[in-house]
Design a protein around this motif. Structure first.
Motif, mmCIF file in Angstrom:
data_model
loop_
_atom_site.group_PDB
_atom_site.id
_atom_site.type_symbol
_atom_site.label_atom_id
_atom_site.label_comp_id
_atom_site.label_asym_id
_atom_site.label_seq_id
_atom_site.Cartn_x
_atom_site.Cartn_y
_atom_site.Cartn_z
ATOM 1 N N TYR A 112 -2.494 5.850 -4.629
ATOM 2 C CA TYR A 112 -1.617 4.815 -3.950
ATOM 3 C C TYR A 112 -1.919 3.457 -4.690
ATOM 4 O O TYR A 112 -2.973 3.350 -5.320
ATOM 5 C CB TYR A 112 -2.053 4.597 -2.608
ATOM 6 N N TYR B 297 0.891 -1.010 0.006
ATOM 7 C CA TYR B 297 0.221 -0.029 -0.100
ATOM 8 C C TYR B 297 1.137 1.191 0.082
ATOM 9 O O TYR B 297 1.398 1.519 1.172
ATOM 10 C CB TYR B 297 -1.028 0.014 1.131
ATOM 11 N N ILE C 129 2.631 5.075 -2.197
ATOM 12 C CA ILE C 129 2.251 6.195 -3.061
ATOM 13 C C ILE C 129 2.726 5.601 -4.594
ATOM 14 O O ILE C 129 3.914 5.026 -4.855
ATOM 15 C CB ILE C 129 3.004 7.285 -2.589
#
Length: 257
Positions: free
Chosen positions: A172, A145, A147
């Motif tokens: 994301y 998880y 950016i």
């Protein structure tokens, strides 16, 4: 007369009780002084940060043929040195986010839900990577998880540049791998649900969440749809020769807040 203990009642994934359990899945490990995400229907499974000493578990997971050959960018076979460097690189990031969670949490009672204080700042990134089977004492899955640092034209920006974009414009990336022995039990759905609803929606809140699922892996696509992502398009990509070559087809999924 022999007494038997009934198995815990399993929460249906479409029930309000299950949704509430996901939303409150972030807990505090008082012994390790770190947060973890607790799966509602699997009390022995938790998502936790990287820690020293997990390299052999990582190598075992990512070198399973059903896992390693499906991942485009990671080496296969994965050498232990790669796992060592990966853990060493990410540990400081994880520790920084853990410190921020601890600072901005209402309370840190052992194994109780953690919630942010009013007006707590949104966080960048996630410390949760390893999915632990606490009964077996080993990692059975990995979750991503993070950016998205890719620009619209295919070039890349730094993480700092990606974080500098207004929150509503941040994207994301979500990804996961699960050892084949654990497939078909509903684990993947809850692993993704815990990080999306128990952590991401509460502490990060990006504008868009994206993920890919290979077309020949229908179960993976269903996991994403069950957790609020929608299939946007199909893509095709030439796979590395050492992972079988050929062209792989995948669905691209998004969830927008």
């Amino acid at each position: 007369m022999t007494q038997t203990t009934s198995a815990p009642r399993r929460l249906a994934h479409d029930s309000e009780e299950y949704k509430a359990a996901l939303a409150s899945s972030l807990r505090w490990d008082a012994d390790r002084k770190e947060p973890y995400l607790q799966l509602p229907n699997f009390p022995h499974i938790r998502l936790a940060p990287f820690r020293e000493g997990i390299e052999d578990d990582m190598v075992t997971l990512f070198n399973h043929p059903e896992v390693g050959k499906r991942l485009y960018s990671l080496p296969y076979p994965m050498p232990r040195s790669f796992a060592e460097s990966w853990v060493e690189k990410d540990l400081p990031k994880h520790k920084a986010i853990i410190s921020a969670i601890a600072e901005h949490a209402v309370s840190l009672e052992a194994d109780e839900p953690i919630s942010p204080k009013p007006n707590a700042p949104l966080l960048n990134g996630s410390p949760f990577k390893s999915v632990w089977d606490t009964e077996q004492g080993r990692i059975i899955a990995d979750i991503k998880y993070a950016i998205d640092t890719e620009n619209a034209d295919g070039s890349n920006k730094t993480e700092d540049e990606a974080y500098a974009v207004p929150r509503a414009q941040q994207k994301y990336e979500l990804g996961y791998v699960l050892e084949p022995a654990a497939w078909g039990k509903g684990l993947a759905t809850e692993i993704v649900g815990a990080i999306v609803y128990g952590y991401g929606d509460v502490w990060v809140r990006p504008g868009t969440l994206s993920a890919y699922a290979e077309t020949d892996n229908a179960g993976s696509g269903r996991v994403l749809v069950k957790n609020g992502l929608q299939k946007i398009k199909e893509i095709s990509e030439k796979w590395p020769e050492h992972k079988g070559g050929e062209v792989h087809h995948a669905g691209y999924y998004e969830r927008r807040v």
